[in-house]
Scaffold this active site. Structure first.
Site, PDB file in Angstrom:
ATOM      1  N   GLY A  72       0.811  -1.215   0.000  1.00  0.00           N
ATOM      2  CA  GLY A  72       0.000   0.000   0.000  1.00  0.00           C
ATOM      3  C   GLY A  72       0.844   1.264   0.000  1.00  0.00           C
ATOM      4  CG  ASN A 148      -5.006   4.038   9.303  1.00  0.00           C
ATOM      5  OD1 ASN A 148      -5.434   4.955   8.624  1.00  0.00           O
ATOM      6  ND2 ASN A 148      -3.962   4.160  10.083  1.00  0.00           N
ATOM      7  CB  THR A 234      12.751  -9.361 -10.657  1.00  0.00           C
ATOM      8  OG1 THR A 234      13.797  -9.044 -11.574  1.00  0.00           O
ATOM      9  CG2 THR A 234      12.337 -10.813 -10.824  1.00  0.00           C
ATOM     10  CB  CYS A 319       1.626   2.488  10.021  1.00  0.00           C
ATOM     11  SG  CYS A 319       0.977   1.077   9.140  1.00  0.00           S
TER      12      CYS A 319
HETATM   13  C1  PLP Z   1      -4.908   3.084   5.303  1.00  0.00           C
HETATM   14  C2  PLP Z   1      -3.574   2.469   5.013  1.00  0.00           C
HETATM   15  N1  PLP Z   1      -2.936   2.786   3.880  1.00  0.00           N
HETATM   16  C3  PLP Z   1      -1.753   2.260   3.566  1.00  0.00           C
HETATM   17  C4  PLP Z   1      -1.113   1.386   4.416  1.00  0.00           C
HETATM   18  C5  PLP Z   1       0.229   0.849   4.034  1.00  0.00           C
HETATM   19  O1  PLP Z   1       0.120  -0.410   3.428  1.00  0.00           O
HETATM   20  P1  PLP Z   1       1.395  -1.392   3.385  1.00  0.00           P
HETATM   21  O2  PLP Z   1       1.599  -1.863   4.790  1.00  0.00           O
HETATM   22  O3  PLP Z   1       0.986  -2.468   2.443  1.00  0.00           O
HETATM   23  O4  PLP Z   1       2.533  -0.588   2.868  1.00  0.00           O
HETATM   24  C6  PLP Z   1      -1.721   1.045   5.626  1.00  0.00           C
HETATM   25  C7  PLP Z   1      -1.035   0.149   6.594  1.00  0.00           C
HETATM   26  O5  PLP Z   1      -1.370   0.080   7.748  1.00  0.00           O
HETATM   27  C8  PLP Z   1      -2.992   1.588   5.925  1.00  0.00           C
HETATM   28  O6  PLP Z   1      -3.624   1.296   7.057  1.00  0.00           O
END
Ligand code: PLP
Length: 379
Positions: A72, A148, A234, A319
């Site tokens: 993401g 999130n 890749t 995160c």
């Molecule tokens: C709303 C949202 N976007 C993007 C991400 C990032 O995704 P990734 O962990 O696959 O990089 C997160 C991860 O918690 C998320 O909650």
């Protein structure tokens, strides 16, 4: 290993064993590079093609609209930076509650001549689609589908309708919505959408930007021209195969996600009875997420004590847990910093049971009693 009950599915989800089974051959005998012309390469290419179809089918897109990325974070960066690089510096709008992987690229653009409008949210973390600037300079908008931290669902369809009328590109980060609510690229009407495998029972390190081909993007990575030239490197075949399989299993996950509303309702009525403030309780939310705080109780402390009691929950956004600042999402909602420091997030998953939830409630009661007793002694 001591295995606490897992209540942090918004941070990541356990790999579905059926996904692992699908991946294993590509981590052993079928190790080919999908760009090679021989049998090994052809097998890898066929696996990628199948995964692309599975991902596209899960989100109502055409396989040629799927651009595989490392997750993401990369897909969000690819859209924000990649679309901006093909436009003259103008006006970009994002919501105040975006994940840092949209927020920070947007802030970087603001240092490179772009004007950045941060759309405010209400007390439930909801963006008002009418708050979009009417300025003709508006060229890019990114608003997430589900938040999130709170789980709040955003009015992305309404924003996309304005995008089509007014001619700006509209992107949504659907990472937290996929597998929790139906997500359909065409129905939403956005030009680009981000999804990630590890939030839906797939592996870490695979994701996709679903992209309307009218949108011109400058790739972040230049090289061998993989993914229609948009993402050289890749391909991580095993992870992408796992992503495809997880997408194939998505309906099952979705059906279970709807049942979680009942379980969350039970949890939240107990939390309220214990005196919790539940954030975004009045919003339309994904059914697995509960975000709350107890006045005077530090969230990090509570999370640590619950972990030792056998329950894995999150404080604020997983995160950005390394960041001691209170959540920017709660700040945008107008939550006072003292209360925001108490924020705890419980995110349920397909395996979460009533027994687990009742166990968590009991552990919370004991922990709170202890912390309140300590606080009254210190006062
Ligand atoms: C709303 C949202 N976007 C993007 C991400 C990032 O995704 P990734 O962990 O696959 O990089 C997160 C991860 O918690 C998320 O909650």
């Amino acid at each position: 290993m001591f295995a606490p009950v897992y209540f942090d599915h918004n941070a990541t989800t356990p790999l579905d064993p059926r996904v692992l089974d699908a991946m294993l051959p590509y981590l052993s005998g079928q190790f080919g590079n999908a760009s090679s012309r021989h049998e090994y390469g052809r097998a890898a290419r066929a696996a990628l093609d199948e995964a692309r179809q599975q991902v596209a089918a899960a989100v109502g897109a055409h396989p040629t609209e799927v651009v595989f990325t490392s997750g993401g974070t990369e897909a969000n960066n690819l859209f924000v930076k990649g679309a901006a690089a093909c436009l003259p510096a103008s006006l970009l709008a994002i919501s105040a509650v975006e994940h840092p992987c949209v927020l920070k690229p947007a802030q970087q653009l603001a240092q490179q001549g772009w004007q950045l409008k941060v759309l405010p949210v209400d007390a439930e973390a909801r963006v008002d689609p009418n708050a979009l600037p009417v300025d003709a300079a508006l060229r890019l908008v990114s608003v997430m589908l589900a938040n999130n931290e709170t789980g709040t669902l955003e009015p992305v369809g309404e924003i996309a309708a304005q995008a089509r009328q007014r001619g700006f590109w509209c992107h949504t980060d659907a990472v937290q919505a996929l597998g929790k609510v139906a997500v359909d690229f065409r129905t939403l009407g956005v030009h680009a959408m981000t999804i990630s495998a590890h939030k839906i029972g797939g592996p870490k390190g695979a994701g996709a930007l679903i992209l309307d081909k009218r949108v011109e993007l400058m790739p972040l990575l230049a090289g061998g021209g993989h993914e229609r030239g948009l993402r050289s490197g890749t391909e991580n075949v095993a992870a992408i195969v796992g992503f495809g399989r997880a997408c194939e299993l998505l309906n099952e996950r979705l059906a279970r996600a709807r049942e979680l509303a009942n379980l969350r309702g039970q949890l939240e009525s107990q939390l309220s009875a214990m005196g919790a403030v539940i954030f975004a309780a009045g919003a339309e939310r994904v059914a697995n997420t509960s975000y709350f705080a107890f006045a005077g109780i530090d969230g990090e402390t509570l999370v640590g004590k619950l972990d030792r009691a056998g329950y894995a929950v999150a404080s604020g956004a997983a995160c950005s847990s390394a960041n001691p600042e209170p959540s920017h999402v709660l700040a945008a909602m107008g939550v006072e910093p003292g209360l925001a420091r108490g924020a705890v997030r419980v995110s349920l998953g397909p395996q979460s049971s009533q027994t687990d939830v009742l166990g968590l409630v009991a552990a919370l009661k004991t922990t709170l009693q202890g912390l309140r007793r300590l606080a009254s002694l210190a006062a």
